[in-house]
Design a protein around this motif. Structure first.
Motif, short mmCIF file in Angstrom:
data_model
loop_
_atom_site.label_atom_id
_atom_site.label_comp_id
_atom_site.label_asym_id
_atom_site.label_seq_id
_atom_site.Cartn_x
_atom_site.Cartn_y
_atom_site.Cartn_z
N TRP A 43 -12.53 0.56 12.16
CA TRP A 43 -12.68 1.44 10.99
C TRP A 43 -14.13 1.85 10.77
CZ3 TRP A 43 -8.47 3.80 9.92
CH2 TRP A 43 -7.24 3.17 10.10
N SER A 55 -6.89 7.83 9.36
CA SER A 55 -7.46 7.66 8.02
C SER A 55 -6.94 8.69 7.04
CB SER A 55 -8.99 7.76 8.10
OG SER A 55 -9.51 6.82 9.01
N ILE A 72 1.94 14.04 0.80
CA ILE A 72 1.83 12.57 0.78
C ILE A 72 1.59 12.09 -0.66
CG2 ILE A 72 0.32 10.63 1.43
CD1 ILE A 72 -0.10 11.96 4.12
N GLU A 98 -6.72 2.28 -5.96
CA GLU A 98 -5.99 2.53 -4.70
C GLU A 98 -6.61 1.69 -3.60
OE1 GLU A 98 -5.76 6.51 -3.03
OE2 GLU A 98 -4.43 5.78 -1.44
N TRP A 99 -5.79 0.88 -2.96
CA TRP A 99 -6.28 0.02 -1.87
C TRP A 99 -6.10 0.77 -0.55
CZ3 TRP A 99 -8.74 -4.44 -2.93
CH2 TRP A 99 -9.22 -5.14 -1.81
N GLY A 100 -7.22 1.10 0.11
CA GLY A 100 -7.16 1.85 1.37
C GLY A 100 -6.96 3.33 1.09
N ASN A 106 -3.82 10.62 -1.71
CA ASN A 106 -3.22 10.18 -2.98
C ASN A 106 -4.17 10.43 -4.15
OD1 ASN A 106 -0.78 8.92 -1.89
ND2 ASN A 106 -2.21 7.48 -0.95
N VAL A 122 -12.32 0.00 3.63
CA VAL A 122 -13.25 -0.71 4.51
C VAL A 122 -14.18 0.28 5.22
CG1 VAL A 122 -11.70 -2.67 4.87
CG2 VAL A 122 -11.55 -0.72 6.42
N ALA A 123 -13.88 1.58 5.10
CA ALA A 123 -14.68 2.60 5.80
C ALA A 123 -15.49 3.41 4.81
CB ALA A 123 -13.75 3.52 6.59
N CYS A 169 -0.67 2.70 0.01
CA CYS A 169 0.30 3.37 0.88
C CYS A 169 -0.31 3.59 2.26
CB CYS A 169 0.70 4.71 0.29
SG CYS A 169 1.53 4.54 -1.31
N VAL A 171 -1.08 1.43 4.38
CA VAL A 171 -2.15 0.46 4.62
C VAL A 171 -1.60 -0.90 5.09
CG1 VAL A 171 -4.06 -0.84 3.56
CG2 VAL A 171 -3.73 1.56 2.96
N ILE A 175 -2.91 -3.82 8.30
CA ILE A 175 -3.73 -5.01 7.99
C ILE A 175 -3.52 -6.05 9.10
CG2 ILE A 175 -3.87 -4.59 5.51
CD1 ILE A 175 -1.54 -6.54 5.12
N TYR A 180 -2.35 -11.84 5.45
CA TYR A 180 -3.40 -11.03 4.82
C TYR A 180 -2.79 -10.20 3.69
CZ TYR A 180 -7.56 -7.92 4.81
OH TYR A 180 -8.68 -7.19 4.49
C1 LIG Z 1 -3.53 5.60 7.05
S1 LIG Z 1 -4.94 5.56 5.99
C2 LIG Z 1 -4.11 5.68 4.42
C3 LIG Z 1 -4.86 6.52 3.43
C4 LIG Z 1 -4.14 6.73 2.10
N1 LIG Z 1 -3.77 5.49 1.50
C5 LIG Z 1 -2.92 7.61 2.27
O1 LIG Z 1 -1.81 7.20 1.86
O2 LIG Z 1 -3.08 8.73 2.74
C6 LIG Z 1 -5.41 3.84 6.07
C7 LIG Z 1 -6.70 3.52 5.33
O3 LIG Z 1 -6.76 2.10 5.15
C8 LIG Z 1 -8.10 1.67 5.32
N2 LIG Z 1 -8.05 0.23 5.63
C9 LIG Z 1 -7.80 -0.38 6.82
N3 LIG Z 1 -7.81 -1.71 6.67
C10 LIG Z 1 -8.06 -1.96 5.36
C11 LIG Z 1 -8.20 -3.14 4.60
N4 LIG Z 1 -8.08 -4.35 5.15
N5 LIG Z 1 -8.48 -3.01 3.28
C12 LIG Z 1 -8.64 -1.79 2.71
N6 LIG Z 1 -8.52 -0.63 3.40
C13 LIG Z 1 -8.23 -0.72 4.71
C14 LIG Z 1 -8.62 2.57 6.44
O4 LIG Z 1 -10.02 2.62 6.46
C15 LIG Z 1 -7.97 3.90 6.08
O5 LIG Z 1 -8.81 4.62 5.23
#
Ligand SMILES: C[S@@+](CC[C@H](N)C(=O)[O-])C[C@H]1O[C@@H](n2cnc3c(N)ncnc32)[C@H](O)[C@@H]1O
Length: 268
Positions: A43, A55, A72, A98-100, A106, A122-123, A169, A171, A175, A180
């Protein structure tokens, strides 16, 4: 010729997936620490077309010439609003976490509904991209929170206050391990106000060998890393202190297969 190339790449990827699953089944699973290290490297290395697609950045080729990027977030907002009506959750959304958050698909739909939108990722590059997309769509402040893959709990102190809505979503499938995911559910529980709602999308294990969590080689199987049997995720949420209110299944959509959305509430 291009079609043959695509077929060959697909066959190679299936072969690789089969090999890693066979190794994991034989007991050669990687530790969560090793998978997390690989995830972190992946990432942080922003910029390629496939990285942007993974991403969910608006300008990734997968979203060119279609409405999917907007769809989405619109679908997720409708889903959460429907769930909120169902459980009679009618209080204002002061803070949404929002996580990730990725490229903000979103965020641009949810941010106009709340006073403050916290995007955790994380990015760093994706937090900047989300902030840009939110600023172009509404005046709600976007608060970026960067966490290390290895230490998601650091978000608790960085966010520093409760939220009414927790969203994650596309995400949980990427993981490092199912365990985790339990850590992330605990974070959601700790952040939510009593009565608050979480919408969590997982990829489900449908009983076939190839739908299990991959447990190895993060960079070659990002979106297959973590799956749950639906009753197991329900139980996990309950064990952690969140109440499952509803599940919505999406066996296949434009992006992938085997999705389940859990609407969870934090008890009063
Ligand atoms: C497929 S994108 C999803 C983006 C958004 N949630 C959506 O629905 O469009 C996945 C995102 O999760 C993040 N990500 C990956 N591992 C993660 C972690 N352990 N905790 C938080 N974010 C994470 C990535 O950097 C990326 O931005």
């Amino acid at each position: 010729m291009a079609a043959i190339g695509a077929l060959a790449r697909r066959a190679a990827s299936l072969g690789r997936d089969f090999a890693h699953r066979a190794l994991a089944t034989a007991g050669l699973r990687q530790s969560e620490a090793t998978i997390s290290r690989d995830a972190s490297e992946y990432w942080e290395d922003a910029g390629s077309e496939s990285w942007k697609a993974n991403s969910h950045w608006r300008d990734a080729p997968v979203f060119a010439g279609n409405d999917l990027w907007h769809e989405i977030g619109a679908r997720h907002l409708t889903m959460l609003q429907r769930g909120a009506r169902m459980v009679q959750f009618d209080r204002p959304w002061k803070r949404v976490v929002e996580w990730g958050c990725g490229g903000g698909a979103n965020a641009v739909h949810f941010a106009p509904q709340c006073d403050e939108y916290v995007g955790v990722d994380v990015a760093r590059a994706s937090l900047d991209e989300s902030a840009k997309q939110v600023a172009a769509s509404c005046s709600t402040p976007f608060i970026p929170v960067r966490v290390d893959v290895e230490n998601p709990e650091q978000a608790l102190a960085l966010i520093g206050g409760p939220c009414e809505v927790f969203l994650s979503c596309y995400v949980f499938e990427l993981i490092p391990t199912p365990a985790y995911g339990a850590r992330l559910l605990r974070i959601a529980r700790d952040l939510l106000v009593p009565g608050g709602l979480a919408l969590i999308q997982i990829k489900y294990d449908d009983g076939r060998w190839r739908s299990k969590s991959r447990r190895r080689s993060y960079k070659t199987g990002i979106a297959a890393m973590t799956t749950y049997r639906i009753p197991d995720f329900w139980q996990l949420a309950e064990d952690i202190g969140l109440t499952p209110e509803a599940i919505e299944l999406v066996p296949e959509n434009e992006l992938d297969k085997r999705y389940a959305y859990f609407l969870l509430s934090k008890p009063f």
